[in-house]
Design a protein around this motif. Structure first.
Motif, PDB file in Angstrom:
ATOM      1  N   UNK A  77       0.816  -1.211   0.000  1.00  0.00           N
ATOM      2  CA  UNK A  77       0.000   0.000   0.000  1.00  0.00           C
ATOM      3  C   UNK A  77       0.850   1.262   0.000  1.00  0.00           C
ATOM      4  N   UNK A  78       2.043   1.154   0.538  1.00  0.00           N
ATOM      5  CA  UNK A  78       2.901   2.343   0.598  1.00  0.00           C
ATOM      6  C   UNK A  78       3.893   2.414  -0.553  1.00  0.00           C
ATOM      7  N   UNK A  79       3.836   1.420  -1.441  1.00  0.00           N
ATOM      8  CA  UNK A  79       4.818   1.355  -2.524  1.00  0.00           C
ATOM      9  C   UNK A  79       4.868   2.659  -3.301  1.00  0.00           C
ATOM     10  N   UNK A  80       6.067   3.031  -3.714  1.00  0.00           N
ATOM     11  CA  UNK A  80       6.292   4.195  -4.572  1.00  0.00           C
ATOM     12  C   UNK A  80       5.987   5.542  -3.921  1.00  0.00           C
ATOM     13  N   UNK A  81       5.658   5.532  -2.643  1.00  0.00           N
ATOM     14  CA  UNK A  81       5.475   6.826  -1.987  1.00  0.00           C
ATOM     15  C   UNK A  81       6.837   7.393  -1.631  1.00  0.00           C
ATOM     16  N   UNK A  82       6.846   8.688  -1.432  1.00  0.00           N
ATOM     17  CA  UNK A  82       8.104   9.331  -1.054  1.00  0.00           C
ATOM     18  C   UNK A  82       8.590   8.744   0.279  1.00  0.00           C
ATOM     19  N   UNK A  83       9.854   8.378   0.344  1.00  0.00           N
ATOM     20  CA  UNK A  83      10.437   7.883   1.589  1.00  0.00           C
ATOM     21  C   UNK A  83      10.092   6.438   1.912  1.00  0.00           C
ATOM     22  N   UNK A  84       9.508   5.710   0.948  1.00  0.00           N
ATOM     23  CA  UNK A  84       9.071   4.342   1.263  1.00  0.00           C
ATOM     24  C   UNK A  84      10.246   3.395   1.513  1.00  0.00           C
TER      25      UNK A  84
END
Ligand SMILES: Nc1ncnc2c1ncn2[C@@H]1O[C@H](COP(=O)(O)OP(=O)(O)OP(=O)(O)O)[C@@H](O)[C@H]1O
Ligand SMILES: [Mg+2]
Lengths: 334, 280
Positions: free
Chosen positions: B16-23
């Motif tokens: 769900x957090x993939x490719x978010x900034x700082x992941x």
């Protein structure tokens, strides 16, 4: 009952995963792909440009003497150690950029236990599941199942420091399964386990493999490697010395059988001269001589024909241990 | 059924957090670190916890009421004069917040880093280094907050907070504790031995004594005033004093900014250092 239902779901869940996987190598999805993978510590190269692929569902072994670079390789795959050079993909993901995502797929049993000594046995499992974001409700059932598997039910409220070495090992292994990993990384998992626990673990690993879990394993027990691994690499000084199935490696690097004879330690060297030419290869050790031959009995007959009478003799099938010693040498050079 | 199981899997949660900034360093689960600390609370040293709290209370009793009788009223920078106890109460509240935050973010973190191997285990899961840093800092800040609330519960009934607006000192204490926890953990992550850890104590005591805690800063030559004004405890004390004595003005914003910078830089350095220590 309940755990039975659960594992069926898991199996189907994994199946769905498998079908949606886009990483295909020769038609088989590749879980891990390393190309020229390298780790340097200052001037020292711990892992030296190694390349390998692990397809889904395989049990893949890393063998090698102390300091060969096995744990270093394992840690790079587990996305807990940054590589110095080369390419590495786990499920098609890049460990430097996608560490947390990759680690969600993994169960890791490190060489040295790192349990949380401030917490009790069951709390160790609970918090580890929480680190993965799993719900308490799910974890309650899972913890029960894992405590059964690790045979630690009666220790569930003990502090970690009150466990024996083998129990800690079992708890570490159970902990690695909390997130139902697709890839299980085991760095010398059975070191310190008694034979019962070892066999229970082997049995469990076989069952996980049947469910499609990929196993990456290091061990110093050659029987374990022969039992568990579909394919393995033998490493030495950071490089790959050989790669293949256990049977293929034995065929390639050893003979079918081995004759072990003893003449008493002072006579070994002298006898060795007279043995030359028997079998495919001879290894003279301080206490005995090994004759590698297609037929051990045949080699023994040839020996007696030459008038040599060993104190004791033993014919056995060639094993992975013979391959290992041939490839990495018999002396302890660091 | 299958869908529900798949949605709740560790993989689904992480993706769900993939490719978010700082992941690569943050999975959005720093509060799980607080959960862990709550679980481990049973085994903590309650004497050490309590002693950190009572220290400022003792200072208030002996200096505020003992010495205060001799000193009489105090005024700083032309503001209305107040009793000596009222003058030092905000300073001691700021110190409470600092003490609580520093204890957990220095000694406890040092132990976990070098002996417990706990962070090794955690960073093998789908947690990121920033989750660990932030979670540990939040836990330390909660302790600082608890000390500050406890201290307020003593000074408010004693009438040492002239206006009800002075209760805003508690949110300010959160900021202070957050700043010290963040900074403390960053420093600790660079420490390699107990000797180096002793430096923390060595610096804390003079900072406590000379940051305008017990008397106004104008007794010092101006160059020394400038040095002291740069110290975090001075910033904390003068923020709390302004709030508790009801002197709300623009200078408060500078104090807030000071702590925001302290928090952010502490987080950045801690995250980098944890990555370097446990991932390299
Ligand atoms: N953090 C480190 N800094 C410097 N050198 C290291 C570090 N970690 C490992 N090494 C070196 O890298 C080499 C490979 O170590 P590694 O732990 O991978 O060996 P291994 O194959 O797992 O050995 P063993 O069978 O003893 O576990 C060793 O020579 C070791 O000294
Ligand atoms: Mg190792």
């Amino acid at each position: 009952m309940i755990s039975g239902v659960k594992s069926t779901n898991n199996a189907m869940g994994r199946l769905l995963h498998l079908m949606s996987d886009s990483q295909l190598h020769n038609g088989v999805p590749s879980m891990i792909s390393a190309r020229n993978l390298t780790k340097e510590y200052g001037d020292f190269t711990a892992v030296d440009h190694i390349s390998f692929e692990v397809p889904r569902g395989e049990a893949f072994g890393l063998l090698g003497p102390n300091g060969a670079g096995k744990s270093t390789t394992m840690r790079m795959i587990a996305a807990t150690l940054a590589r110095t050079d080369g390419e590495l993909a786990i499920l098609g993901k890049e460990p430097n950029a996608q560490g947390p995502e990759i680690r969600a797929h993994l169960g890791v049993v490190p060489q040295q236990d790192n349990l949380d000594s401030e917490l009790k046995v069951h709390e160790n499992l609970m918090i580890y599941g929480r680190y993965f974001g799993l719900s308490r409700k799910f974890l309650k059932g899972k913890i029960d199942e894992l405590l059964d598997f690790a045979q630690l039910q009666d220790k569930r409220d003990s502090k970690v420091n009150e466990l024996s070495g083998g129990m800690k090992r079992r708890l570490t292994i159970a902990r690695a399964l909390i997130n139902e990993p697709e890839i299980l990384m085991l760095d010398e998992p059975t070191t310190g386990l008694d034979p019962q626990a070892r066999h229970i673990l082997w049995d469990r690993l076989f069952r996980l493999k049947e469910l499609g879990v990929t196993l990456i394993l290091t061990t110093h027990y050659m029987d374990e490697a022969e039992q568990l691994c579909d394919r393995l690499i033998v490493m030495d000084k950071g490089r790959i010395m050989a790669e293949g199935t256990p049977a293929n490696l034995i065929r390639e690097y050893s003979s079918r059988e081995v004759l072990e004879v003893r003449f008493g330690s002072n006579k070994n060297a002298e006898v060795a001269e007279q043995i030359q030419g028997i079998g495919e290869r001879i290894d003279v050790l301080p206490d005995r001589i090994l004759v590698y031959a297609e037929s051990g009995e045949g080699a023994l007959e040839e020996l007696t024909r030459r008038g040599l009478e060993p104190l004791t003799s033993l014919v056995r099938r060639s094993s992975l241990e013979d391959v290992f010693l041939r490839l990495t040498g018999r002396s302890l050079v660091e | 059924m299958i869908l529900a199981a798949a949605l709740d899997s560790a993989v689904a949660i992480a993706s769900r957090r993939a490719n978010r900034l700082g992941s690569s360093v943050y999975a959005g689960r720093s509060l799980v670190m607080v959960e862990r600390s709550l679980m481990a609370l049973k085994t903590s040293n309650w004497f050490a916890v309590l002693s950190g709290f009572v220290e400022p209370v003792f200072y208030l009793a002996s200096f505020g009421f003992g010495l205060g009788g001799l000193v009489g009223n105090v005024s700083e920078g032309g503001s209305a004069s107040v009793s000596y106890a009222t003058f030092i109460a905000p300073a001691l509240l700021a110190t409470s917040a600092m003490n609580g935050a520093i204890y957990d973010s220095t000694w406890n973190v040092y132990f976990k880093m070098h002996f417990g191997k706990i962070y090794h285990g955690i960073l093998a899961t789908s947690m990121g280094a920033l989750d660990v840093a932030l979670g540990e800092i939040v836990w330390a800040l909660l302790r600082g907050l608890a000390y500050a609330i406890g201290f307020m519960c003593i000074v408010y009934p004693l009438g040492l907070v002239p206006s009800t607006w002075g209760l805003l000192a508690i949110p300010a204490a959160v900021l202070i504790a957050f700043g010290f926890a963040s900074f403390g953990m960053a420093i600790t992550s660079y420490m390699k031995s107990f000797q180096q850890m002793d430096w923390v104590n060595f610096i804390m005591l003079p900072m406590f004594l000379f940051s305008g805690t017990f008397y106004p800063l104008d007794v010092y030559p101006s160059w020394l005033q400038t040095v002291i004004q740069a110290l975090p405890l001075y910033q904390a004390i003068s923020m709390e004093r302004a709030i508790m004595l009801g002197q709300f003005d623009a200078s408060l914003l500078w104090h807030v900014l000071y702590f925001v910078v302290m928090i952010a830089s502490g987080l950045v350095f801690t995250t980098r250092r944890l990555t370097a220590l446990f991932m390299r």
